[in-house]
Write an enzyme that holds these catalytic residues in place. Structure first.
Site, PDB file in Angstrom:
ATOM      1  N   ASP A  92       0.859  -1.186   0.000  1.00 24.30           N
ATOM      2  CA  ASP A  92       0.000   0.000   0.000  1.00 24.30           C
ATOM      3  C   ASP A  92       0.895   1.236   0.000  1.00 24.30           C
ATOM      4  OD1 ASP A  92       0.888   0.232   2.604  1.00 24.30           O
ATOM      5  OD2 ASP A  92      -1.028  -0.282   3.509  1.00 24.30           O
ATOM      6  N   ASP A 266      -7.787  -7.531   0.011  1.00 26.61           N
ATOM      7  CA  ASP A 266      -6.875  -7.849   1.105  1.00 26.61           C
ATOM      8  C   ASP A 266      -7.580  -7.518   2.401  1.00 26.61           C
ATOM      9  OD1 ASP A 266      -6.437  -4.772   0.784  1.00 26.61           O
ATOM     10  OD2 ASP A 266      -5.552  -5.291   2.715  1.00 26.61           O
ATOM     11  N   CYS A 304     -12.991 -29.528   6.027  1.00 26.97           N
ATOM     12  CA  CYS A 304     -11.829 -28.683   5.698  1.00 26.97           C
ATOM     13  C   CYS A 304     -10.557 -29.525   5.692  1.00 26.97           C
ATOM     14  CB  CYS A 304     -11.716 -27.554   6.716  1.00 26.97           C
ATOM     15  SG  CYS A 304     -10.282 -26.489   6.473  1.00 26.97           S
ATOM     16  N   CYS A 306      -7.379 -28.263   5.884  1.00 26.78           N
ATOM     17  CA  CYS A 306      -6.203 -27.569   6.420  1.00 26.78           C
ATOM     18  C   CYS A 306      -5.603 -28.379   7.565  1.00 26.78           C
ATOM     19  CB  CYS A 306      -6.576 -26.168   6.878  1.00 26.78           C
ATOM     20  SG  CYS A 306      -7.241 -26.090   8.552  1.00 26.78           S
ATOM     21  N   CYS A 309      -7.705 -28.464  10.829  1.00 26.30           N
ATOM     22  CA  CYS A 309      -8.894 -29.323  10.833  1.00 26.30           C
ATOM     23  C   CYS A 309      -8.553 -30.795  10.657  1.00 26.30           C
ATOM     24  CB  CYS A 309      -9.872 -28.859   9.753  1.00 26.30           C
ATOM     25  SG  CYS A 309     -10.631 -27.265  10.162  1.00 26.30           S
ATOM     26  N   HIS A 335      -5.980 -22.039   9.451  1.00 32.25           N
ATOM     27  CA  HIS A 335      -7.328 -22.419   9.021  1.00 32.25           C
ATOM     28  C   HIS A 335      -8.030 -21.256   8.315  1.00 32.25           C
ATOM     29  CE1 HIS A 335     -11.432 -23.805   8.865  1.00 32.25           C
ATOM     30  NE2 HIS A 335     -11.755 -22.605   9.314  1.00 32.25           N
TER      31      HIS A 335
END
Lengths: 375, 375
Positions: A92, A266, A304, A306, A309, A335
């Site tokens: 930014d 974002d 999930c 990930c 999980c 996660h």
């Protein structure tokens, strides 16, 4: 060297999917960019951020210029090498955070003088200085230096601020110069006023940028007002360039923004939430601090994939959060970023397949079911 | 089911190398066990701990019984599943930490009544209760319940405490029962008094354990006194069983302990140091907080193969530590645990090759060179 290039592959209504090619890799759009404020996505190893499916990170000019300093990062080989992230980085301009975080700022046509929130040291940011800092950092996508009021704000304040930001956009373009493989994005302002958004878009197109951000939203106006603005604002920007909605957002904000023609977003939300015991799932938000998880052997979301999980129970996440253990933030951040990237992947596939409306309906239906019932 | 079995492969002087087979995997000795106090090695994913070369973790009975509770962990499938660590786990008995951490404790022949340092709740630990808790946790190597004074302490206090610990060791043995694939270790006490150590060893051997710890050291006596005790104490314990030195230590403590016949050690030092910006290297300790690292592009140790040293500069580590970022503790803990495991690997190879003396000399010579010179 690969040039910066945006390719639009498919549209479905106003929703778009495609890719941005950069010398550091391809960014699949719509893209969600995890935030690496101080040269780290908090609680994550960069390899793990890549594993979640992120193609690009966002770095914050304001934070990095104050600590460790842009000149230092340049001497050390640039931000990518410093933080061990080989993919594209968008930075930014520092403008927004100077306004929200610094002390004793003084705003003039020239730029902003302010004191660091870290040590009180005095600094100056302007379009020219912001371009210099973002070059020193080695950013792949550089944002024009702008300024915006919190909403709601009087129309005259919004208009005056937008027009100064457009003059700053021209100065940013001039200071950026020609840097093959690097992109400069302009930022549309104008608050919730459709005619000011159009005026801003016209000014930006006249200057010419590699991409265009819809700025000045997600600053307190609420989702309804934001979507009303997005019903109009993105269409005023060039179709052939990526459109970036800054600082957004919650999963339903993202779905609504993509629906309205946004290509990039974002937000600190998935990482910040993770550190406070909050998880985002297809069933909505789950607060792991809640005692109902204390004995629950099930994962956050059995569907999930990930590491959080796959390998840990809600009972464990509750325990490590309560005990103040670092792994609580590490696992929940992982996660959350994974969920966000899965959402983006689903959105891209849905748009490519011409089934965005069905995807959106299923997204809302799944959330409406609420978090998995207590055992 | 594999039985618990200790195999001595080679000795060099009094130093020993071998392996402990357990149903959950083999522990190469001499072994360093990272500490996972509250069901996590702070700042590390368990896969990463395994990557450093750790074969076994230590869990703390005192912490786990208070939060989340041993009954709860048992209901959730045991500590291994709870914390996602498939390898062997050794749990301490809780005795040492009740004495050092809890409030308002009352010690009798029966056991210890105390208040939790977390919430003030009242609890009781005894040999029988400690065996029950360690069974509920699913510990692979269970420690007998003992008690020890901080050193220096009057001989009579040390002797009385040791004799009660030996009575507790017999009660621990009785309460543990017969659990194939699980091991019970006795703990030698006796402070720095050689004859008390011998008396304690005789008592433990009379009861019979799967392994033997040298307890009551690293409690303030200093390295010289500890080594003087280790010149004698390990030899009083059975040669055919593993010998575990509890709560040790710094790298030079480890080398000196292995030299004196110790097979297993544990310590919070590598992980705790990592979280406070301290690194352990072959050149000694490095304080990343120091401003001299601010512009240093070199890794902590150019010869180290851990992810921290492969991918990050000292300047980055300094920056993220100063900025309070989680990745500072994550990277330095990883490095420190990696260094510790490399040290153990080097010790094992040196003993196997009959070159322990050369290894020890090189270890001290490298440290004497000090941290890598300033650029």
């Amino acid at each position: 060297m690969t040039r910066f290039f945006f390719r639009l592959d498919a549209t479905d209504g106003r929703a778009r999917t495609g890719a941005i090619d950069t010398p550091r890799g391809t960014i699949r759009t719509p893209a969600f960019m995890p935030v690496g404020t101080a040269a780290t996505v908090k609680g994550m190893m960069p390899e793990s951020v890549a594993e979640t499916g992120a193609d690009i990170l966002l770095g914050n000019t304001y934070h990095l210029m104050l600590r460790p300093g842009a000149e230092r990062i340049e001497r050390l080989g640039g931000l990518h090498r410093f933080m061990n992230w080989d993919g594209p980085i968008l930075t930014d301009s520092g403008g927004f955070q100077v306004m929200s975080l610094s002390d004793l700022r003084k705003l003039t046509e020239d730029g902003v003088t302010f004191k660091s929130h870290i040590d009180g040291s005095k600094h100056f940011l302007s379009p020219e200085r912001s371009m210099e800092i973002q070059r020193q950092l080695g950013s792949d996508i550089v944002m024009a230096f702008d300024e915006c009021p919190a909403l709601p704000a009087p129309r005259e304040r919004v208009a005056a601020s937008m027009r100064m930001s457009m003059r700053w956009a021209a100065r940013s373009r001039e200071a950026f110069g020609d840097r093959p493989g690097h992109a400069l994005f302009g930022i549309q302002q104008g608050g919730l006023e459709a005619d000011l958004r159009e005026e801003s878009a016209a000014a930006l197109k006249e200057i010419g940028f590699d991409g265009y951000a819809v700025g000045g939203l997600a600053v307190g106006e609420g989702q309804e007002a934001m979507f009303a603005c997005l019903d109009h604002a993105p269409e005023t920007l060039p179709r052939e360039a990526p459109r970036y909605l800054m600082g957004v957002g919650k999963p339903d904000d993202i779905v609504g923004a993509v629906k309205r023609g946004i290509d990039m977003m974002d937000c600190v939300l998935p990482s910040r939430s993770g550190r406070t015991g909050q998880a985002w799932t297809r069933r909505g938000q789950v607060n792991l601090k809640n005692a109902r998880h204390m004995d629950d052997p099930r994962p956050l979301d059995e569907a999930c994939t990930c590491p959080c999980c796959r390998n840990y129970s809600r009972a464990y996440l509750h325990h490590v959060h309560r005990a103040g253990e670092m792994i609580a933030g590490m696992l929940l951040t992982w996660h959350n970023l994974h969920y966000y990237q899965e959402l983006m992947s689903g959105l891209r596939a849905a748009i490519a397949g011409g089934r965005f409306a069905a995807f959106e309906a299923a997204f809302h239906a799944e959330r409406a079911e609420g978090d998995i019932e207590r055992l």
